[in-house]
Motif scaffolding. Structure first.
Motif, PDB file in Angstrom:
ATOM      1  N   PHE D  45       0.840  -1.243  -0.184  1.00  0.00           N
ATOM      2  CA  PHE D  45       0.068   0.132  -0.041  1.00  0.00           C
ATOM      3  C   PHE D  45       0.910   1.321  -0.205  1.00  0.00           C
ATOM      4  O   PHE D  45       0.335   2.253  -0.486  1.00  0.00           O
ATOM      5  N   TYR D  49       0.317   1.230  -4.042  1.00  0.00           N
ATOM      6  CA  TYR D  49      -1.091   1.753  -4.172  1.00  0.00           C
ATOM      7  C   TYR D  49      -1.037   3.276  -4.166  1.00  0.00           C
ATOM      8  O   TYR D  49      -2.153   4.079  -4.535  1.00  0.00           O
ATOM      9  N   SER D  56      -7.483   4.432  -7.951  1.00  0.00           N
ATOM     10  CA  SER D  56      -7.788   3.144  -7.292  1.00  0.00           C
ATOM     11  C   SER D  56      -8.814   2.061  -7.932  1.00  0.00           C
ATOM     12  O   SER D  56      -8.749   0.918  -7.775  1.00  0.00           O
ATOM     13  N   ARG D  59      -6.966   0.176 -10.042  1.00  0.00           N
ATOM     14  CA  ARG D  59      -5.921  -1.045  -9.381  1.00  0.00           C
ATOM     15  C   ARG D  59      -6.940  -2.196  -8.875  1.00  0.00           C
ATOM     16  O   ARG D  59      -6.245  -3.204  -8.874  1.00  0.00           O
TER      17      ARG D  59
ATOM     18  N   GLN E 100       0.933  -3.374 -10.371  1.00  0.00           N
ATOM     19  CA  GLN E 100      -0.166  -3.579  -9.498  1.00  0.00           C
ATOM     20  C   GLN E 100      -0.224  -5.191  -9.257  1.00  0.00           C
ATOM     21  O   GLN E 100      -0.672  -5.313  -7.982  1.00  0.00           O
TER      22      GLN E 100
END
Lengths: 129, 129, 129, 129, 129, 129
Positions: D45, D49, D56, D59, E100
């Motif tokens: 994260f 991320y 997001s 992702r 990712q």
């Protein structure tokens, strides 16, 4: 009529091969992804299982090899082990097909599949009525 | 003599089913891991392929399902697609067995396996002499 | 006598390494696929685990790497995490071996394996008597 | 301060995206492998991320494709299906993202994921207080 | 006409999304398994890609997550990395989507996919004429 | 300084364990995904390989088990088979570690890994100068 024919042909193949277990899978998807259930009937069973180059027994043997190998497929193995019995393979032959995977995927996948087979073999047969 | 019998039985099964391709796999391991080649003969072929609950054709169908599904198995698919032909399945049946995997593992694994099948089908047959 | 020796040697290795958990796996197959249990003893443990090029601790480390990576192997991880402890690895070392897989298979497989490790670490030791 | 920043940034991203479910995963590792939980926060994260090249939502779509395909990831799918909802994807879009995997991994993985989605959709929302 | 509509709709979606690379996959199957190519058009693209709950960009992101994770899919990644560019994702976004996957499948699958991406990014664009 | 320390520690571990092959992996990502190379150094090697609960030899054994099992990892196996030799395992021990995977993943993955090992064993050692 063509689309209906695929669905109809698939429904018949699903009933003949996987029986109540196959229909239960399709039904279980109705509330959340009904098209997924329809594709199983139309595409997997209507387009593919209805072909005649190999028999239903041969299809189930390939499918067992695939599902044993893939892992995390206990629900699908349950349906297709019953399916293999439905199309005339014996319990001994189903076990042997699973054992045939040992050299290709090792013991863990095969042990797990054998325990699924036991559950299928020992449960009371599902009846439509 | 028992150990010898496993090796002998396995060598015969390997020759009958996978033919020159199977022996080539075993031979290719002699310089670096000869026991691995011996285990393929004794265990996979001597202990398992010699069993009679399912036929050699049925074993190859399960094996195709397993190898198509596993992926990264082009060398093994090459041997076992030829093996499937050796035990009497037709090219059409081999293709159909591979196509049967589409509902269970999707298109990529199946497309890759089909291209391996083409290579096997179109190469000149290997001869021992 | 040779075949017996493989079984005997394998039984000893199974008992030494995986202990009661390994035997329980073999026993669990007796009703449905007894030869599968026999192959685990004779082939996996008799032919392979008895070899001396690497130690039992090293074998269990390789096995942990394999089982964590494969997925859908919680029953086998349970046996081999206990096996790793049986051959002298500490709980900390087992956890570390599992963590070593993060760069190679990512977090999900590793998290799942860690939860299996906790279960093994916290259950009362199985006893033979 | 840099290390703290990675943890802080990761904690914020984890809270924003996966919410209580993500934190629960980290918390569940505290007793046995606390560094594993820290790596999820700092590396997955904090490092990944927080990057801005994709959103997001994007992702979570990639992550759904990955987890559906990998198999044996029901706990992780549970977190990330909720995560997908948390970042604004609708239930219909989550289902559709799972269905998009059918051509690439076949029906079993997708059916299993759909059943996880139903569980996430129907459980009462977790609240922090 | 229904069956024709699925094929036509699928052909259009295939052309729009995967472009020449997608058609090349279908064409490559004509000599050995033409129905497999037809199913890709009718089922994958006609039945699934034409749905509107998620966008083509979103579909390609899910697909990248799936193909990166599955492994042994370089030919399919080649098509779908180009497909992702075709539907408007940038090279940077494609790389980010692949990155990712690191927390979910680890470095090897991601490194391999990145090298496929480089090949797609640097080859001269395929043209129809 | 902390971030630098992770990178420095990771660079040292990468050099000590995987040698020129590890650095080549990182370098190969510079043009397209430099952060991926940085994560390998900082996270995989800086955060994980530097831990002391298990030795470098033990880490490489776990890694071999993971990579053999995962499949489609020939480039990574090449680096880590060399890495295993770099940290003091013999060629015989590397082969044995690969053979240990037979019961868990079957022959195809192991045969493929053995052929990678031969290539590593027989190539002239890479030198920095």
């Amino acid at each position: 009529m063509v689309e209906q024919t695929r669905f109809e042909a698939g429904s018949q193949a699903l009933a003949d091969i996987d029986g109540a277990g196959g229909q239960a899978v399709v039904d279980s998807l109705q509330d959340i992804a009904p098209d997924l259930g329809r594709w199983i009937v139309e595409f997997a069973f209507g387009d593919i299982y209805t072909r005649t180059a190999i028999s239903s027994q041969q299809r189930e043997l390939v499918t067992l090899g695939s599902l044993v190998t893939q892992g995390d497929t206990a629900p699908q193995l349950t349906v297709h082990i019953q399916g293999a019995l439905n199309v005339g393979l014996s319990q001994e032959q189903v076990v042997e097909a699973i054992l045939q995977c040992v050299p290709y995927v090792g013991f863990p996948r095969v042990i797990n599949a054998i325990h699924v087979a036991r559950t299928v073999f020992t449960k009371p047969a599902r009846r439509a009525v």
